[in-house]
Every structure is written in C-alpha cells, then in structure tokens.
Design a protein around this motif. Structure first.
Motif, PDB file in Angstrom:
ATOM      1  N   LYS A  66      45.960  46.301   8.624  1.00  0.00           N
ATOM      2  CA  LYS A  66      45.008  46.203   9.726  1.00  0.00           C
ATOM      3  C   LYS A  66      44.869  44.772  10.214  1.00  0.00           C
ATOM      4  O   LYS A  66      44.365  44.523  11.317  1.00  0.00           O
ATOM      5  N   ALA A  67      45.281  43.818   9.405  1.00  0.00           N
ATOM      6  CA  ALA A  67      45.278  42.400   9.785  1.00  0.00           C
ATOM      7  C   ALA A  67      46.595  41.784   9.316  1.00  0.00           C
ATOM      8  O   ALA A  67      47.271  42.313   8.442  1.00  0.00           O
ATOM      9  N   ASN A  68      46.948  40.647   9.937  1.00  0.00           N
ATOM     10  CA  ASN A  68      48.199  39.957   9.563  1.00  0.00           C
ATOM     11  C   ASN A  68      49.403  40.881   9.727  1.00  0.00           C
ATOM     12  O   ASN A  68      50.292  40.948   8.860  1.00  0.00           O
ATOM     13  N   ARG A  69      49.429  41.577  10.853  1.00  0.00           N
ATOM     14  CA  ARG A  69      50.442  42.612  11.054  1.00  0.00           C
ATOM     15  C   ARG A  69      51.865  42.063  11.221  1.00  0.00           C
ATOM     16  O   ARG A  69      52.819  42.814  11.085  1.00  0.00           O
ATOM     17  N   LYS A  70      51.993  40.782  11.516  1.00  0.00           N
ATOM     18  CA  LYS A  70      53.318  40.174  11.599  1.00  0.00           C
ATOM     19  C   LYS A  70      53.697  39.504  10.277  1.00  0.00           C
ATOM     20  O   LYS A  70      54.800  38.954  10.157  1.00  0.00           O
ATOM     21  N   ALA A  71      52.798  39.566   9.314  1.00  0.00           N
ATOM     22  CA  ALA A  71      53.042  39.044   7.960  1.00  0.00           C
ATOM     23  C   ALA A  71      53.479  37.591   7.965  1.00  0.00           C
ATOM     24  O   ALA A  71      54.292  37.178   7.134  1.00  0.00           O
ATOM     25  N   CYS A  72      52.922  36.808   8.861  1.00  0.00           N
ATOM     26  CA  CYS A  72      53.257  35.385   8.923  1.00  0.00           C
ATOM     27  C   CYS A  72      52.340  34.536   8.035  1.00  0.00           C
ATOM     28  O   CYS A  72      52.528  33.321   7.932  1.00  0.00           O
ATOM     29  N   HIS A  73      51.347  35.167   7.411  1.00  0.00           N
ATOM     30  CA  HIS A  73      50.401  34.447   6.555  1.00  0.00           C
ATOM     31  C   HIS A  73      50.245  35.206   5.237  1.00  0.00           C
ATOM     32  O   HIS A  73      50.635  36.373   5.111  1.00  0.00           O
ATOM     33  N   TRP A  74      49.655  34.528   4.262  1.00  0.00           N
ATOM     34  CA  TRP A  74      49.405  35.168   2.978  1.00  0.00           C
ATOM     35  C   TRP A  74      48.402  36.306   3.147  1.00  0.00           C
ATOM     36  O   TRP A  74      47.363  36.141   3.779  1.00  0.00           O
ATOM     37  N   PHE A  75      48.704  37.449   2.574  1.00  0.00           N
ATOM     38  CA  PHE A  75      47.796  38.587   2.676  1.00  0.00           C
ATOM     39  C   PHE A  75      46.535  38.377   1.840  1.00  0.00           C
ATOM     40  O   PHE A  75      45.482  38.949   2.133  1.00  0.00           O
ATOM     41  N   LYS A  76      46.636  37.535   0.823  1.00  0.00           N
ATOM     42  CA  LYS A  76      45.442  37.285   0.003  1.00  0.00           C
ATOM     43  C   LYS A  76      44.365  36.569   0.806  1.00  0.00           C
ATOM     44  O   LYS A  76      43.178  36.661   0.469  1.00  0.00           O
ATOM     45  N   ASP A  77      44.768  35.860   1.876  1.00  0.00           N
ATOM     46  CA  ASP A  77      43.782  35.219   2.741  1.00  0.00           C
ATOM     47  C   ASP A  77      42.950  36.241   3.503  1.00  0.00           C
ATOM     48  O   ASP A  77      41.895  35.908   4.055  1.00  0.00           O
ATOM     49  N   PHE A  78      43.452  37.473   3.543  1.00  0.00           N
ATOM     50  CA  PHE A  78      42.732  38.548   4.238  1.00  0.00           C
ATOM     51  C   PHE A  78      42.195  39.583   3.235  1.00  0.00           C
ATOM     52  O   PHE A  78      41.787  40.676   3.632  1.00  0.00           O
ATOM     53  N   ASP A  79      42.231  39.209   1.945  1.00  0.00           N
ATOM     54  CA  ASP A  79      41.782  40.103   0.868  1.00  0.00           C
ATOM     55  C   ASP A  79      42.525  41.442   0.907  1.00  0.00           C
ATOM     56  O   ASP A  79      41.933  42.518   0.748  1.00  0.00           O
ATOM     57  N   ILE A  80      43.841  41.363   1.137  1.00  0.00           N
ATOM     58  CA  ILE A  80      44.667  42.567   1.189  1.00  0.00           C
ATOM     59  C   ILE A  80      45.690  42.516   0.060  1.00  0.00           C
ATOM     60  O   ILE A  80      46.344  41.507  -0.161  1.00  0.00           O
ATOM     61  N   SER A  81      45.812  43.624  -0.663  1.00  0.00           N
ATOM     62  CA  SER A  81      46.801  43.721  -1.737  1.00  0.00           C
ATOM     63  C   SER A  81      47.498  45.077  -1.664  1.00  0.00           C
ATOM     64  O   SER A  81      46.874  46.098  -1.348  1.00  0.00           O
ATOM     65  N   TYR A  82      48.795  45.066  -1.937  1.00  0.00           N
ATOM     66  CA  TYR A  82      49.573  46.306  -1.918  1.00  0.00           C
ATOM     67  C   TYR A  82      50.208  46.605  -3.281  1.00  0.00           C
ATOM     68  O   TYR A  82      51.213  47.308  -3.356  1.00  0.00           O
ATOM     69  N   LYS A  83      49.606  46.062  -4.339  1.00  0.00           N
ATOM     70  CA  LYS A  83      50.111  46.337  -5.675  1.00  0.00           C
ATOM     71  C   LYS A  83      49.835  47.785  -6.032  1.00  0.00           C
ATOM     72  O   LYS A  83      48.718  48.271  -5.877  1.00  0.00           O
ATOM     73  N   SER A  84      50.840  48.468  -6.526  1.00  0.00           N
ATOM     74  CA  SER A  84      50.701  49.887  -6.857  1.00  0.00           C
ATOM     75  C   SER A  84      49.913  50.051  -8.153  1.00  0.00           C
ATOM     76  O   SER A  84      50.069  49.272  -9.092  1.00  0.00           O
TER      77      SER A  84
END
Length: 529
Positions: A66-84
């Motif tokens: 929902k944020a950082n859709r171009k993945a040009c920045h760290w996802f942790k800066d948006f509190d997003i994690s995709y660890k299974s």
C-alpha cells in the motif's frame, strides 16, 4: 563536454558494429492458480541478478504494498514486513517499475522478507531483461547479496494482478524455471563470455571471484566429459571515421578491427584497451592449445593464476608475467604465440574474428551483449555469478537420470525419495524402490535388481518379470547341457583318436619286433606313466 560525449558515443558505435543478430530475452513460466479470473500461464522475463531457480519451481502468494509501491526505499521505514509465518506460503512481492534501479527494488524486497519480486512494467511493450546498473564507481556492494529471484511482467498482466489483490482475492502463483534451459542429453555445453580486465569495478571483481570459486567443479565436470566448456572474449571494432583517433589507437589492435574500453577510462594512466585485447587473445589461444592437447581445463588454472600473479594495480599486467604463468603450467608457449599472430598487422586475426562472429546470435541464442555472460545449452543464463547458482543451472541442462553425482548432492537439490519414498512403489521387506532421485525432482520407475527387471507403473506396483527370468534359467540349462555334451563329444573324439594312433603305432612296431614283446613294452610304459 565534447570529450564526454565522445566517450558516450563511441562505445555505442563499437557495439553497433556487431548488432546484426538479436538480443533474446530469457523467460520463465508464471502460472496463476487462483483466483479463477486469472488462472492461466503467463510469460515473465528473468532478471539478470539474484538466483533464478533453474530446474525448479516456487509457489507463493502475491502481495502488492500500500506504500513504497516502487520499492525504492526500505520497507521497514513504512513498518511493512513480508516475512512468512511458520507454515505459511512465501510472499512474491509485486512492485512497480520506475524511479530506481531494478536491483534496488529486489534488494529492498528481499530485506522485507519477500521470497521473490515481480516487477510490473509501466509501459505496454515487449518484455525486457532487467540488468544490473552500469556504474563505474558503484557502491552497490549489495548486488552480489541479492539471492531472491526476480521477474518482469507486462503492464497489462500487472494491472490485472493489482486489481485482483485490491478486490481482496488471494493470488496464488507458481514460478517455474524447469524449461528455461534445454536438457536434451547427458552432456551440457556451456560458454563463458568474460574479460581479462580486472579494473572495471564490482562486475570484474564478481567475475574473477566466480572463476576462482567455480574452478574446481568445472574441471571435474570437464575431465569426466560431463560438460564441454568454451571461454569467449567480447571485442568491438572501431568505426571507419575514428581509426586515426587517439581513442581507437589506444584501444584497438590490427588497425581498429578489435577493441576494448580503457580499463581506467583515462588515457593518461594505467593500461590501455589494446592491452586488454591482447591479453584476451592470449587467453583464447591458451584455451585452444590446451584443448588440442586434451586438457581444456587448464584454462581455469591459467586465468586464476594470472589474476593473482599479474594484477593491473601492481603494474604486472604484462606479456612477461603472462608467459611466466604459462610456463609454470607446462603449456606450449610457442604454439600460443603462433596462434596470437601479429597485433600490428593490417589484416584480420582469425581467432578474434571468430570471437566477434560468435557474439552474434544464431538460432535460439541471442546476441551476447552483457558482460559477463554464461550460455548454457545455447540459452543465456540470468542471475548472479554464484558457484552454487551456476552449478544448479548446469545441472538443469542434463537429461533426467543422466546428471553427475554432484548434481544430486544435498546442497544442490532435495532428494524427494527420502520423504514417503517420493510417492513411488516400495517393497520394504527387500528394500527395493521405484523412486529414482533426479535434479529435476524424482521419477517413479520400476527397477532392475541383480539382473531381474521389475515391471509396473512404478507408483502402485512393480513385479519381477518372471518370463524373462524363466527364460534366463532355461538359457542357462541349455548352455549347461550343451557344455556337457561338448565335453563328452571331445572325450569320445580323444579316445577314438588315441585308439587309432595306438593301432597305427602297433602296426609299425610289429615290423621290427615280435608282437608279444610290443605288448610287454606297452604295459611297462603305462606302469611308469
């Protein structure tokens, strides 16, 4: 500014000198298994970084941030994690193209916990190959640490995936690389397009590290005739209008026919491009001479030893240093020098001319324009030059059941026969199984045990082929009877022959002594024998 423009322009002209073929985008299969509205098989282009799973598959659930859709920045800066979570499906992260390097997107996706990254194109166009950045002084040390596979998908397909995810659908995808490399027989042919230049930054460093790491397994495969390896070197020619320029004179040999970029991109220091071309030529000729002597694997020894003993930064990248290495390996230096020819001659060099011709794509193989490049069974390898990743790709090139033992080791593949016997038939009492481990998975084939062929479907039943077994015993009985008969016949023949000879001797001897004396002599001879 004019000098800068020349630097940018001339390499393009050099490249266009060989652009008579085509560049082939290497692809893998992407199968959507849910939702029903998207079910089907789609094409995706393999990225030239990370670890594509050649010969294998991956299953995952697609997520679109929902944020950082171009993945040009760290996802942790948006509190997003995709660890299974334990027991959960891996996440394939869908991101948009644009604003940063493809490798940056993959690196950020990997650090967020994603198992693979799908890059949706932002324009409607044929698929392209996502490559690493061409930075001279790149700080991108992360490039060699990208391990997840990546794939570019079309804009239309990407839009459909996004819509399904936004509607709350679970999008399940199977990435399949099983047919990305042909695997027709029991030998793999592969080429390595490389360069002797060791001052071109991260790409040169990773290239040389790969050669050092892969040397051992490459030589074993070659010595046992599992593979046929050929090294190649990329050169360009100087356009007609630049032949007299300092640019071409410092970078080319044979009057502009074969050229390479300046290692330091600076006319005033270090080595010139023509020094690189000559060393490339020397390494090509060394391989030819070693190959003719039946030892093509010596190329790996020379290249690694030359890199250690003759580096550019120590001012040892010279003919003298190269020849010392050649002599140490016991390779015929005179043959190599004869093969190299005269770099100042205004004529074609047959070796380098063949190398330029080989750059052009033929049949299913496209032009070689990315350096370094591996070509395996006439398909260009995509991904990091990593020992294990490349070995997996080579293993994927063998026909099933013909791969060498190294391809079945635990660090290369998973033995599917170890769990539930791979779902194949098994006789636990006699420890007989129909499961046969292969690099591509496993086969359920009824076995041959001590010469006895088992027949069946390999899954639910296998049974000893008794007719052939009985036939085998019948053959043995016939053979035994014939042998006995032969021995008897020979004994009878010997007896008759001896009797005949005795009668003949008796007839002759009877002419010289009385018969009764002859019979007495016969008894004495037999007693003493």
């Amino acid at each position: 500014m004019g000098g800068r423009m020349l630097w940018l322009l001339v390499p393009v002209l050099f490249l266009c000198g060989t652009c008579w073929g085509k560049f082939v985008v290497e692809k893998n299969s992407l199968k959507v298994t849910s939702p029903n509205s998207l079910k089907g098989v789609y094409e995706s282009a393999i990225g030239n970084f990370g670890f594509p799973q050649y010969g294998g598959t991956m299953v995952g659930i697609v997520a679109y941030p929902k944020a950082n859709r171009k993945a040009c920045h760290w996802f942790k800066d948006f509190d997003i994690s995709y660890k299974s979570k334990p027991g959960g499906f891996p996440t394939f992260l869908l991101v948009d193209r644009g604003d940063c390097y493809f490798t940056t997107k993959a690196w950020n996706a990997q650090n967020s916990g994603a198992a693979a990254v799908l890059v949706a194109d932002n324009v409607a166009e044929p698929l392209i190959t996502m490559n690493t950045p061409q930075e001279v002084n790149s700080k991108a040390d992360y490039l060699q640490n990208i391990t997840i596979p990546s794939a570019l998908i079309s804009k239309n397909f990407g839009d459909r995936l996004k819509k399904a995810i936004e509607n709350g659908d679970m999008v399940s995808v199977n990435l399949d690389w099983k047919e990305s490399l042909p695997h027709p027989d029991n030998r793999v042919e592969y080429e390595f397009w490389t360069n002797s230049n060791d001052e071109c930054g991260p790409k040169c460093d990773s290239q040389m590290q790969f050669v050092k790491n892969f040397k051992g397994v490459a030589q074993i495969l070659e010595k046992k005739s599992y593979t046929q390896f050929t090294p190649h070197y990329m050169t360009w020619y100087c356009p007609e209008g630049f032949l007299s320029s300092k640019w071409c004179k410092s970078r080319c040999i044979n009057h502009g026919r074969y050229c390479a970029p300046d290692p330091e991109h600076d006319f005033s220091k270090g080595y010139d491009g023509k020094d690189v071309v000559i060393q490339n030529l020397r390494q090509t000729c060394l391989f030819k001479v070693a190959n003719e002597s039946g030892k093509p694997w010596l190329w790996w020894d020379y290249v690694t030893d030359f890199a250690i003993r003759c580096p550019m930064n120590e001012k040892k990248y010279t003919k003298g240093c190269a020849e010392e290495v050649i002599k140490a390996l016991g390779i015929d230096l005179k043959k190599i020098n004869k093969c190299m020819g005269d770099p100042d001659a205004d004529e074609d060099n047959p070796v380098l001319k063949a190398e330029q011709d080989a750059q052009i794509g033929k049949h299913s193989r496209g032009d070689v324009t990315i350096l370094p490049t591996l070509v395996i069974n006439n398909r260009q390898y995509r991904g990091n030059l990593d020992r294990t990743a490349v070995l997996k790709a080579i293993c994927a090139g063998f026909k099933e059941t013909t791969e060498p033992a190294v391809c079945l080791s635990d660090d290369i593949q998973t033995n599917e026969c170890l769990e539930n016997n791979g779902g194949c038939w098994q006789d636990k009492a006699s420890n007989i199984t129909a499961c046969k481990d292969t690099f591509h998975g496993r086969l359920c084939e009824c076995p041959v045990v001590e010469g006895v062929k088992f027949v069946g479907d390999g899954y639910t039943h296998c049974k000893a082929n008794k007719p052939s077994t009985e036939g085998g015993w019948s053959f043995l009985w016939v053979f035994f009877i014939l042998t006995i008969a032969g021995v008897g016949a020979y004994g009878l023949y010997k007896y008759r022959f001896q009797s005949y000879m005795d009668s003949e001797i008796r007839a002759i001897m009877a002419q010289y002594m009385p018969l009764e004396n002859l019979e007495a002599q016969s008894h004495i001879r037999n007693d003493q024998s």
